[in-house]
Scaffold this motif. Sequence first.
Motif, PDB file in Angstrom:
ATOM      1  N   GLN A 136     -23.588  -8.725  14.650  1.00 18.00           N
ATOM      2  CA  GLN A 136     -24.010 -10.013  14.135  1.00 18.00           C
ATOM      3  C   GLN A 136     -22.902 -10.706  13.348  1.00 18.00           C
ATOM      4  O   GLN A 136     -22.715 -11.915  13.461  1.00 18.00           O
ATOM      5  N   LEU A 137     -22.149  -9.963  12.546  1.00 18.88           N
ATOM      6  CA  LEU A 137     -21.085 -10.613  11.765  1.00 18.88           C
ATOM      7  C   LEU A 137     -19.998 -11.159  12.677  1.00 18.88           C
ATOM      8  O   LEU A 137     -19.429 -12.222  12.425  1.00 18.88           O
ATOM      9  N   VAL A 138     -19.680 -10.416  13.748  1.00 16.92           N
ATOM     10  CA  VAL A 138     -18.695 -10.914  14.717  1.00 16.92           C
ATOM     11  C   VAL A 138     -19.200 -12.194  15.368  1.00 16.92           C
ATOM     12  O   VAL A 138     -18.446 -13.163  15.569  1.00 16.92           O
ATOM     13  N   ARG A 139     -20.504 -12.228  15.652  1.00 12.87           N
ATOM     14  CA  ARG A 139     -21.077 -13.356  16.389  1.00 12.87           C
ATOM     15  C   ARG A 139     -21.300 -14.592  15.535  1.00 12.87           C
ATOM     16  O   ARG A 139     -21.735 -15.625  16.049  1.00 12.87           O
ATOM     17  N   ARG A 140     -21.023 -14.518  14.240  1.00 13.79           N
ATOM     18  CA  ARG A 140     -21.024 -15.761  13.472  1.00 13.79           C
ATOM     19  C   ARG A 140     -19.903 -16.669  13.959  1.00 13.79           C
ATOM     20  O   ARG A 140     -20.013 -17.894  13.878  1.00 13.79           O
ATOM     21  N   PHE A 141     -18.825 -16.083  14.461  1.00 16.02           N
ATOM     22  CA  PHE A 141     -17.646 -16.840  14.901  1.00 16.02           C
ATOM     23  C   PHE A 141     -17.521 -16.826  16.424  1.00 16.02           C
ATOM     24  O   PHE A 141     -17.228 -17.843  17.046  1.00 16.02           O
ATOM     25  N   TYR A 142     -17.709 -15.651  17.003  1.00 16.71           N
ATOM     26  CA  TYR A 142     -17.505 -15.460  18.439  1.00 16.71           C
ATOM     27  C   TYR A 142     -18.818 -15.730  19.165  1.00 16.71           C
ATOM     28  O   TYR A 142     -19.604 -14.838  19.429  1.00 16.71           O
ATOM     29  N   ARG A 143     -19.071 -16.998  19.446  1.00 21.25           N
ATOM     30  CA  ARG A 143     -20.316 -17.430  20.066  1.00 21.25           C
ATOM     31  C   ARG A 143     -20.027 -18.649  20.923  1.00 21.25           C
ATOM     32  O   ARG A 143     -19.005 -19.327  20.754  1.00 21.25           O
TER      33      ARG A 143
END
Length: 457
Positions: A385-392
């Motif tokens: 989830q923390l990665v997907r704050r940016f990588y989306r």
Amino acid sequence: MEDYQKFIEAKRHRASDHGIKPVFSVPGMFDFQQYVAEYAIQKGRCATYLDTGLGKTLIELVIAANYVRHTNKPVLIPTPLSVAFQFIKEAEKFGIDDVEYSRDGNFTGKIIICNYERLHYFNPADFDCIICDESSCLKDFKAATTANVFGLMRKMQYRFLATATPSPNDYVELGTSSEALGYLGHMDMLTKFFTNNADTISPNGIGVKWRLKGHATEAFFQWVSGWSISARKPSDLGFSDERHILPALIENDHIVTNDAPLVINGQFSMFNQVARTMPEIHAERKATIEKRAEKAVELGSAHECTVYWCNLDEEAEMVATLDRSAVEIRGGMSIGKKEEILKAFADGQIKKLITKPKITAWGLNWQHCNHAVTFPGFSFEQYYQLVRRFYRFGQTREVTIDRVISDGQVRILQAIEAKAEKASNLFSMLNANLNKSYDVQKRAFDQTINLPSFLQK
């Protein structure tokens, strides 16, 4: 006896066999978003497991607008911290009216957004439809908050869950979603599809590990697909990926050396070694806070915008000491103060942010930033989830995630990789059974009940 009957009635799920026919949509939705929205609306009780950036917010708003028209009552959408502002912006962008953010339980609109932490202000009698945004985050809340959410859902005729990560670490957790939606109960799911190493039906026994029965694996995922819909990309649903191609994700591992022998329970170890037990992991973390924080700030200094993801208060304090430009979010802050900081970061007024996954790893859109430093823990779901704050979807630049650990913490990275593979398998199984269903047969109880003599008249 009357009070007891009221107690039982309060615990009962509202019955609903199906949803409604969609009557509202908005121009500009992607074809796969329209498909998911219509599927969920007609289902009436549904979990949408869509990867980050695929438009869950818009889909939830369209679902809500349809049920406002059907029930002539407002629809409630609880969200993680600071995500409500994104719903308001998305509604304005697509011309969806009467969307309101309520902080205290008072409202005049028809689609009501609130924080999970403020859900106790609302009266369930005011609503007949609830849509829980980023529902996987519920396990990170206090037990009372989670119980309040599920208790509220029982009162609703129409119920929806939305998240990008449907229990990748443990298939058993899907039972919680099923029960919240009013389908098979958690314990019923366990006894039907699972077995365990202790030959017991107690899910909380120490050392009890549940696993899918070999012959029931396909049936289990068909059953889950009967009340949910999932996709990592549009092509999983049969649509084109052309407009949803992500840039590169770069994950760098930075390993600092722990020069001091570990001290565990007051005992010095003779040699440095990889931490294996949880006490050793905690001791290793404590012993290397300063060196890891120095490396994190060194990495952050090379970027204009950075988020530092910490797990311990001491880690956050050390990073804040070393990087004076960074603003820290603390768990003890008021909800209003947290929202103020998060909004300032999203608007670009704050360039460096210090936070924790359990506070802000859910639902926020931070495509304006493409760099983060993390001190990873064992939770793959939080890391994802923390990665997907940016990588989306919507990110136009390559994203760099710098993972900082000590040489004694390498097992953490190994655990994350193993759990990532399990999460991928989960999505693959859900998508493979997307158009299949498994009906749970319920047998009516037709046996004669013999009452004990003292109850017979």
